[in-house]
Design a protein around this motif. Structure first.
Motif, short mmCIF file in Angstrom:
data_model
loop_
_atom_site.label_atom_id
_atom_site.label_comp_id
_atom_site.label_asym_id
_atom_site.label_seq_id
_atom_site.Cartn_x
_atom_site.Cartn_y
_atom_site.Cartn_z
N PRO A 152 0.82 -1.23 0.00
CA PRO A 152 0.00 0.00 0.00
C PRO A 152 0.85 1.28 0.00
N VAL A 153 1.99 1.24 0.68
CA VAL A 153 2.88 2.41 0.70
C VAL A 153 3.45 2.65 -0.70
N ILE A 154 3.90 1.56 -1.33
CA ILE A 154 4.44 1.68 -2.69
C ILE A 154 3.37 2.23 -3.63
N GLN A 155 2.12 1.75 -3.44
CA GLN A 155 1.02 2.22 -4.28
C GLN A 155 0.76 3.71 -4.07
N GLN A 156 0.86 4.16 -2.81
CA GLN A 156 0.68 5.58 -2.52
C GLN A 156 1.73 6.42 -3.26
N LEU A 212 15.88 4.02 -2.80
CA LEU A 212 15.51 2.75 -3.43
C LEU A 212 14.31 2.14 -2.69
N ILE A 213 13.21 1.94 -3.42
CA ILE A 213 11.98 1.45 -2.82
C ILE A 213 11.77 -0.04 -3.10
N ARG A 214 12.06 -0.44 -4.36
CA ARG A 214 11.91 -1.86 -4.72
C ARG A 214 13.01 -2.21 -5.69
N LYS A 215 13.74 -3.30 -5.40
CA LYS A 215 14.86 -3.71 -6.24
C LYS A 215 14.37 -4.27 -7.58
N SER A 216 15.30 -4.40 -8.49
CA SER A 216 14.94 -4.87 -9.83
C SER A 216 14.42 -6.31 -9.82
N ASN A 217 14.80 -7.10 -8.77
CA ASN A 217 14.30 -8.48 -8.69
C ASN A 217 12.96 -8.56 -7.96
N GLY A 218 12.39 -7.40 -7.61
CA GLY A 218 11.05 -7.37 -7.00
C GLY A 218 11.04 -7.34 -5.49
N THR A 219 12.19 -7.52 -4.84
CA THR A 219 12.21 -7.53 -3.37
C THR A 219 12.19 -6.09 -2.83
N ALA A 255 14.35 0.65 3.40
CA ALA A 255 13.63 1.93 3.31
C ALA A 255 12.13 1.71 3.17
N THR A 256 11.73 0.75 2.37
CA THR A 256 10.30 0.47 2.20
C THR A 256 9.65 0.14 3.53
N ARG A 257 10.33 -0.71 4.31
CA ARG A 257 9.79 -1.11 5.61
C ARG A 257 9.77 0.07 6.59
N ASP A 258 10.80 0.92 6.54
CA ASP A 258 10.84 2.07 7.44
C ASP A 258 9.74 3.07 7.11
N LEU A 259 9.42 3.22 5.82
CA LEU A 259 8.31 4.10 5.43
C LEU A 259 6.99 3.56 5.98
N ALA A 260 6.78 2.27 5.82
CA ALA A 260 5.55 1.66 6.33
C ALA A 260 5.48 1.77 7.86
N ALA A 261 6.63 1.58 8.52
CA ALA A 261 6.67 1.65 9.98
C ALA A 261 6.36 3.06 10.47
N ALA A 262 6.91 4.07 9.81
CA ALA A 262 6.68 5.46 10.23
C ALA A 262 5.19 5.81 10.12
N ILE A 263 4.57 5.43 9.02
CA ILE A 263 3.14 5.71 8.81
C ILE A 263 2.30 4.98 9.85
N ASP A 264 2.64 3.71 10.09
CA ASP A 264 1.90 2.91 11.07
C ASP A 264 2.03 3.51 12.48
N GLN A 324 16.72 10.33 3.89
CA GLN A 324 15.96 9.89 2.72
C GLN A 324 14.52 9.54 3.09
N ILE A 325 14.37 8.79 4.18
CA ILE A 325 13.02 8.40 4.63
C ILE A 325 12.18 9.64 4.91
#
Length: 559
Positions: free
Chosen positions: A265-269, A295-302, A306-315, A339-340
């Motif tokens: 959901p964060v990536i979608q936002q 960097l939000i999502r690596k080229s291999n899809g993982t 940073a992605t987790r920290d963004l979700a954690a801050a919002i939560d 960056q976050i």
């Protein structure tokens, strides 16, 4: 209080062009008592007033009057102010005695949340000295914000996700023995992690194998999940033992993995707001010129840290709408934190400005950063155990009749480790030295605890009870100690506002030295003013005990 009164009086004399805050910023506390209890330098006024500092000082001093001032002197462009010692002493002691637990408290944080991201060890790795700083700095700051009225929310953000766990899973499936791991999970998993990096230098394909295992974990592969859960539970049990020794607890223990289903959901936002861009197959958010893209999502899809920290801050903001959110993490995370914060601001989260990075230096070993992957680390548990053992030896040597010496040794040994960290400027690196940490003399935790115990001994010897307090005072020998106790509320406010527990630690050293000077110069028991003297001693124990508590330390009454 006296500093504010002095500033207000001088500002009133000077007029509206010289506001109280500006005047207060210039007021100094003289190092020598012969120059007064406060001093105001007039040099900054010379140009605008077109007079010499000495003339200005004389003119102001002639009009400077207040019941709290005993006398005012002019010397070399300074106004030296001497306070009424009897008034200040009685007022200070009454404040301490009125509500001992509340002395030094403030209300400026009332009704506001302060959320802490602190400690944050990685599962399947031993709790090393490297994680001590985040734990004890965060705990002390949480105590300080509560002292100032905030509601502290301590979050232990466990490192239980990411590519390093893919590496560990790869290592275990290659070389792990379930029976050996069962016997000593953390020790054996650490060995496997070190082995992985050693072997990867000879066999680079191992790195890709680790990435594949992490992809399996993200995809909820049953085998990967089963092993990961086992490693996680074994780690948390070991961590709890250490937190109990340190006297640290948490309001919430939550790992990065908790945010597995909250990242999309964060990536979608970010996508909806037009912030995501492709860069060599990866998804990134471009930031200003001073920092690289996030960097939000690596080229291999993982996903990424940073992605987790963004979700954690919002939560966290949704769960605990915060006035400030403090990230007690090392200096090396400064770029990541910035960056976050920038991504959240670009995404329209106005509360991102309330996030603060409480950075700190590393604990070095022989000038080098400790590293689990290289097998170069010092275990916190071993340091604490050695500190307690040495404290017990000292206690048995100096006070063989002490009741319950093991408990006192635990308080003193653990306190030595905590204080050795907190007395340092948190931004600086610290060279690990067990010898320095466990020295029970000088600027150490045991010195403060012993000083508190000595004061408690005096109270017992004099048969003192708080109900018998007498607050008359003002004798020369006690004045330095009274002034130090008077400064406690200002110290707690400053340490909280600047996120700097070392201010409180250094203050306690000054307070301890002031008490020991008073003890050396004064006849406390058997004098005509015994009850007044013991009241002062009792007030000192109140302030010292509370100061130690704020740092996360015990205050033994017997040593």
């Amino acid at each position: 209080m006296e500093k504010q009164i002095t500033a207000l009086q001088i500002s009133h004399i000077l007029g509206e062009d010289y506001p109280r805050g500006w005047v207060e910023s210039l007021i100094e506390i003289p190092k020598k008592e012969k120059f007064g209890d406060a001093a105001f330098p007039c040099f900054a006024l010379a140009k605008s007033m077109r007079k010499s500092p000495a003339v200005i000082a004389g003119e102001i001093a002639a009009r400077l009057k207040h019941p709290v001032f005993d006398s005012v002197e002019v010397q070399s462009g300074y106004i030296n102010i001497f306070f009424d010692r009897a008034f200040i002493t009685e007022h200070t002691l009454n404040q301490v005695l009125e509500d001992p637990g509340a002395y030094g408290s403030h209300t400026f944080g009332e009704g506001k949340n302060a959320v802490f991201d602190m400690s944050s060890p990685n599962i399947a790795k031993p709790f090393s000295m490297g994680h001590l700083r985040s734990t004890v700095i965060g705990n002390a700051l949480a105590n300080l914000v509560e002292k100032c009225g905030y509601q502290a929310v301590k979050v232990n953000y466990i490192g239980d996700y990411g590519t390093q766990f893919g590496k560990l899973l790869a290592a275990y499936t290659r070389w792990g023995d379930p029976k050996v791991v069962e016997e000593d999970p953390i020790k054996e998993l650490t060995k496997l992690y070190v082995t992985f990096h050693e072997e990867a230098e000879e066999e680079p394909a191992l790195i890709e194998e680790g990435r594949e295992w992490f992809k399996k974990l993200e995809a909820q592969d049953p085998e990967a999940l089963l092993l990961w859960n086992w490693f996680r539970e074994a780690s948390l049990q070991e961590f709890d033992t250490l937190y109990e020794m340190l006297g640290v607890d948490f309001d919430l223990t939550r790992g990065e993995a908790y945010y597995t289903d909250k990242m999309e959901p964060v990536i979608q936002q970010l996508e909806d707001k037009g912030l995501l861009e492709k860069s060599e197959g990866a998804d990134v958010v471009q930031l200003d010129e001073s920092m690289p893209p996030c960097l939000i999502r690596k080229s291999n899809g993982t996903t990424t840290y940073a992605t987790r920290d963004l979700a954690a801050a919002i939560d966290r903001y949704q769960s605990y709408p915060f006035e400030k959110s403090l990230y007690v993490v090392g200096n090396e995370q400064t770029l990541h934190f910035n960056q976050i914060k920038q991504v959240l601001k670009k995404a329209g989260f106005e509360w991102a400005d309330r996030m603060e990075h409480v950075s700190f230096g590393m604990i070095l070993q022989d000038g080098q950063k400790m590293s689990t992957r290289k097998g170069k680390t010092v275990l916190l548990e071993e340091v604490l155990e050695e500190a307690v053992d040495q404290a017990l030896m000292n206690i048995k040597e100096k006070n063989p009749d002490l009741m319950n010496p093991e408990e006192t040794a635990r308080q003193v040994g653990v306190g030595a480790v905590i204080f050795h960290d907190l007395k340092q400027d948190r931004r600086h690196d610290i060279e690990f030295s067990l010898e320095d940490m466990l020295t029970f003399e000088g600027n150490t935790g045991p010195y403060l605890q012993y000083t508190h115990a000595r004061a408690c001994s005096l109270l017992r010897k004099g048969g003192f009870s708080p109900e018998d307090s007498k607050t008359a005072g003002g004798d020369p020998e006690s004045w330095s100690l009274v002034k130090m106790m008077r400064a406690f509320p200002e110290v707690t406010a400053s340490a909280c506002s600047t996120n700097d527990p070392s201010k409180a630690a250094r203050y306690l050293l000054d307070l301890g030295r002031s008490f020991n000077q008073y003890y050396a110069k004064s006849k406390i028991i058997g004098s005509p003013t015994q009850q007044e003297n013991l009241t002062l001693v009792y007030a000192f124990t109140v302030v010292m005990k509370e100061g130690l508590r704020l740092l996360g330390m015990a205050a033994p009454e017997h040593m």
